[in-house]
Design a protein around this motif. Structure first.
Motif, PDB file in Angstrom:
ATOM      1  N   GLU A 138     -55.592  19.849 -18.365  1.00  0.00           N
ATOM      2  CA  GLU A 138     -56.297  20.132 -19.626  1.00  0.00           C
ATOM      3  C   GLU A 138     -57.296  19.039 -19.981  1.00  0.00           C
ATOM      4  OE1 GLU A 138     -52.075  18.722 -20.788  1.00  0.00           O
ATOM      5  OE2 GLU A 138     -53.095  19.767 -19.137  1.00  0.00           O
ATOM      6  N   ALA A 139     -57.152  17.873 -19.367  1.00  0.00           N
ATOM      7  CA  ALA A 139     -58.101  16.781 -19.582  1.00  0.00           C
ATOM      8  C   ALA A 139     -59.147  16.731 -18.465  1.00  0.00           C
ATOM      9  CB  ALA A 139     -57.363  15.450 -19.672  1.00  0.00           C
ATOM     10  N   GLY A 140     -59.097  17.701 -17.555  1.00  0.00           N
ATOM     11  CA  GLY A 140     -60.041  17.734 -16.444  1.00  0.00           C
ATOM     12  C   GLY A 140     -59.765  16.704 -15.375  1.00  0.00           C
ATOM     13  N   ARG A 141     -58.501  16.257 -15.294  1.00  0.00           N
ATOM     14  CA  ARG A 141     -58.120  15.226 -14.322  1.00  0.00           C
ATOM     15  C   ARG A 141     -57.199  15.870 -13.293  1.00  0.00           C
ATOM     16  NH1 ARG A 141     -56.389  11.873 -17.897  1.00  0.00           N
ATOM     17  NH2 ARG A 141     -54.145  11.976 -17.548  1.00  0.00           N
ATOM     18  N   THR A 142     -57.778  16.276 -12.163  1.00  0.00           N
ATOM     19  CA  THR A 142     -57.011  17.059 -11.193  1.00  0.00           C
ATOM     20  C   THR A 142     -56.941  16.415  -9.813  1.00  0.00           C
ATOM     21  OG1 THR A 142     -58.967  18.360 -10.585  1.00  0.00           O
ATOM     22  CG2 THR A 142     -57.605  19.214 -12.383  1.00  0.00           C
ATOM     23  N   THR A 143     -57.785  15.436  -9.528  1.00  0.00           N
ATOM     24  CA  THR A 143     -57.790  14.809  -8.207  1.00  0.00           C
ATOM     25  C   THR A 143     -57.297  13.362  -8.301  1.00  0.00           C
ATOM     26  OG1 THR A 143     -60.041  13.931  -8.369  1.00  0.00           O
ATOM     27  CG2 THR A 143     -59.797  16.210  -7.599  1.00  0.00           C
ATOM     28  N   LYS A 144     -56.890  12.816  -7.164  1.00  0.00           N
ATOM     29  CA  LYS A 144     -56.435  11.418  -7.140  1.00  0.00           C
ATOM     30  C   LYS A 144     -57.588  10.489  -7.517  1.00  0.00           C
ATOM     31  CE  LYS A 144     -53.193   8.356  -6.473  1.00  0.00           C
ATOM     32  NZ  LYS A 144     -52.165   8.384  -5.433  1.00  0.00           N
ATOM     33  N   ARG A 145     -58.786  10.819  -7.087  1.00  0.00           N
ATOM     34  CA  ARG A 145     -59.937   9.983  -7.449  1.00  0.00           C
ATOM     35  C   ARG A 145     -60.111   9.923  -8.966  1.00  0.00           C
ATOM     36  NH1 ARG A 145     -66.302  10.573  -5.481  1.00  0.00           N
ATOM     37  NH2 ARG A 145     -67.051   8.793  -6.711  1.00  0.00           N
ATOM     38  N   GLU A 146     -59.989  11.065  -9.619  1.00  0.00           N
ATOM     39  CA  GLU A 146     -60.115  11.089 -11.086  1.00  0.00           C
ATOM     40  C   GLU A 146     -58.977  10.327 -11.759  1.00  0.00           C
ATOM     41  OE1 GLU A 146     -62.441  15.404 -11.330  1.00  0.00           O
ATOM     42  OE2 GLU A 146     -60.252  15.306 -11.421  1.00  0.00           O
ATOM     43  N   VAL A 147     -57.791  10.419 -11.172  1.00  0.00           N
ATOM     44  CA  VAL A 147     -56.649   9.670 -11.705  1.00  0.00           C
ATOM     45  C   VAL A 147     -56.895   8.168 -11.593  1.00  0.00           C
ATOM     46  CG1 VAL A 147     -54.231   9.080 -11.273  1.00  0.00           C
ATOM     47  CG2 VAL A 147     -54.933  11.477 -11.349  1.00  0.00           C
ATOM     48  N   ILE A 148     -57.384   7.723 -10.441  1.00  0.00           N
ATOM     49  CA  ILE A 148     -57.675   6.300 -10.233  1.00  0.00           C
ATOM     50  C   ILE A 148     -58.725   5.830 -11.233  1.00  0.00           C
ATOM     51  CG2 ILE A 148     -58.765   4.681  -8.618  1.00  0.00           C
ATOM     52  CD1 ILE A 148     -57.327   6.257  -6.359  1.00  0.00           C
ATOM     53  N   ARG A 149     -59.764   6.623 -11.409  1.00  0.00           N
ATOM     54  CA  ARG A 149     -60.833   6.261 -12.357  1.00  0.00           C
ATOM     55  C   ARG A 149     -60.277   6.125 -13.763  1.00  0.00           C
ATOM     56  NH1 ARG A 149     -64.840  10.757 -12.320  1.00  0.00           N
ATOM     57  NH2 ARG A 149     -65.027  10.087 -10.147  1.00  0.00           N
ATOM     58  N   LEU A 166     -57.231  -3.211  -7.019  1.00  0.00           N
ATOM     59  CA  LEU A 166     -56.653  -2.929  -5.704  1.00  0.00           C
ATOM     60  C   LEU A 166     -55.735  -1.731  -5.838  1.00  0.00           C
ATOM     61  CD1 LEU A 166     -56.123  -3.863  -2.712  1.00  0.00           C
ATOM     62  CD2 LEU A 166     -54.109  -5.054  -3.626  1.00  0.00           C
ATOM     63  N   MET A 167     -55.903  -0.747  -4.946  1.00  0.00           N
ATOM     64  CA  MET A 167     -55.016   0.404  -4.898  1.00  0.00           C
ATOM     65  C   MET A 167     -53.940   0.155  -3.859  1.00  0.00           C
ATOM     66  SD  MET A 167     -54.436   3.479  -6.095  1.00  0.00           S
ATOM     67  CE  MET A 167     -52.939   4.363  -5.676  1.00  0.00           C
ATOM     68  N   VAL A 168     -52.710   0.550  -4.159  1.00  0.00           N
ATOM     69  CA  VAL A 168     -51.599   0.411  -3.226  1.00  0.00           C
ATOM     70  C   VAL A 168     -50.934   1.780  -3.088  1.00  0.00           C
ATOM     71  CG1 VAL A 168     -49.399  -0.717  -2.752  1.00  0.00           C
ATOM     72  CG2 VAL A 168     -51.224  -1.991  -3.905  1.00  0.00           C
ATOM     73  N   GLY A 169     -50.892   2.310  -1.877  1.00  0.00           N
ATOM     74  CA  GLY A 169     -50.290   3.629  -1.681  1.00  0.00           C
ATOM     75  C   GLY A 169     -49.881   3.858  -0.241  1.00  0.00           C
ATOM     76  N   ASP A 170     -49.163   4.953  -0.013  1.00  0.00           N
ATOM     77  CA  ASP A 170     -48.603   5.212   1.313  1.00  0.00           C
ATOM     78  C   ASP A 170     -49.330   6.294   2.097  1.00  0.00           C
ATOM     79  OD1 ASP A 170     -47.503   7.125  -0.601  1.00  0.00           O
ATOM     80  OD2 ASP A 170     -46.278   7.828   1.069  1.00  0.00           O
ATOM     81  N   ALA A 178     -59.363   5.985  -3.392  1.00  0.00           N
ATOM     82  CA  ALA A 178     -59.760   4.677  -3.925  1.00  0.00           C
ATOM     83  C   ALA A 178     -61.129   4.275  -3.388  1.00  0.00           C
ATOM     84  CB  ALA A 178     -58.709   3.632  -3.568  1.00  0.00           C
ATOM     85  N   ALA A 179     -61.342   4.491  -2.094  1.00  0.00           N
ATOM     86  CA  ALA A 179     -62.626   4.123  -1.487  1.00  0.00           C
ATOM     87  C   ALA A 179     -63.782   4.866  -2.145  1.00  0.00           C
ATOM     88  CB  ALA A 179     -62.599   4.411   0.009  1.00  0.00           C
ATOM     89  N   ALA A 180     -63.539   6.113  -2.539  1.00  0.00           N
ATOM     90  CA  ALA A 180     -64.585   6.897  -3.213  1.00  0.00           C
ATOM     91  C   ALA A 180     -64.974   6.288  -4.555  1.00  0.00           C
ATOM     92  CB  ALA A 180     -64.109   8.338  -3.405  1.00  0.00           C
ATOM     93  N   GLU A 181     -64.061   5.495  -5.136  1.00  0.00           N
ATOM     94  CA  GLU A 181     -64.342   4.795  -6.385  1.00  0.00           C
ATOM     95  C   GLU A 181     -64.758   3.339  -6.144  1.00  0.00           C
ATOM     96  OE1 GLU A 181     -64.162   5.970  -9.813  1.00  0.00           O
ATOM     97  OE2 GLU A 181     -64.481   7.724  -8.532  1.00  0.00           O
TER      98      GLU A 181
END
Length: 232
Positions: A138-149, A166-170, A178-181
């Protein structure tokens, strides 16, 4: 690379071993829409990326079926999934050590927002990780990139230094998003991603303590460079 000024942490496969609950909930969701449940290895690959994308592009559901399966998945996970999860060994100590070094932290996860908040509260991580950002359609946040931003924006709004996140993930999805941001990522090998998923990460670590050691090396190298500049 210089030492980070803040750290974004994935949840599933990085802080929490949630595979049993995720895979059981995904299997229940697929059965609810009349789709055969795949083998255990395929189900395990569902952990991490957005479940809607997995239903669409891995399972091959059309949009209507994928939405129905996603609704069933979220209901099953909210009911039973969270109770099947456990913190990885060394995670509380890692978070305490990062906090002691003055590094603001936030959760950036593909889990839906309310489930992400539920998980961090369930494991007593709220005081260590006050910034929790997940998917919120509902906030228009649907991708990991948008979440990171959004996570970076929340940290900034809270007064954190976000010059060098710094992003940390598996999963490769964490690294690529993260790289896209414009954010470097460390790949952790105790989660669900295979070795190839670390290809574009700035580092790959096998244990939480190794992540801390790597950050300390960057910090020490930065201090050494500053001292050289002062005496130049």
């Amino acid at each position: 690379m210089r030492a980070p000024t803040c750290v974004l942490l994935d949840l599933d496969g990085t802080l929490v071993d949630s595979a049993p609950g995720v895979t059981a909930s995904a299997a229940e969701a697929l059965r609810s829409v009349g789709v055969p449940v795949p083998d255990a290895a395929t189900l395990r690959s569902f952990v991490g990326p957005p479940m809607h994308d997995t239903f669409r592009h891995v399972v091959g559901l059309d949009e209507v079926a994928a939405r129905a399966a996603l609704t069933a998945y979220r209901a099953a996970y909210a009911r039973d999934g969270a109770t099947a999860a456990a913190l990885y060994d060394g995670v509380p100590e890692l978070l305490d050590a990062l906090a002691a070094r003055g590094l603001p932290m936030g959760v950036a996860t593909s889990k839906v927002q309310d489930q992400a908040e539920l998980m961090t509260r369930r494991f007593g991580l709220g005081s260590r990780l006050p910034t929790v950002c997940g998917v919120r359609e509902e906030a228009g946040r649907t991708t990991k990139r948008e979440v990171i931003r959004e996570c970076v924006a929340r940290l900034r709004a809270g007064g954190a230094d976000v010059r060098r996140p710094l992003m940390v993930g598996d999963r490769a999805y964490d690294v690529e998003s993260a790289a896209a941001e414009g954010i470097p990522a460390v790949h952790v090998r105790w989660g669900y991603g295979g070795p190839a998923e670390s290809a574009h990460a700035v580092a790959s670590v096998a244990r939480p303590a190794e992540l801390l050691d790597w950050i300390d090396l960057l910090d020490n190298a930065g201090h050494g460079a500053e001292m050289e500049d002062e005496h130049a």
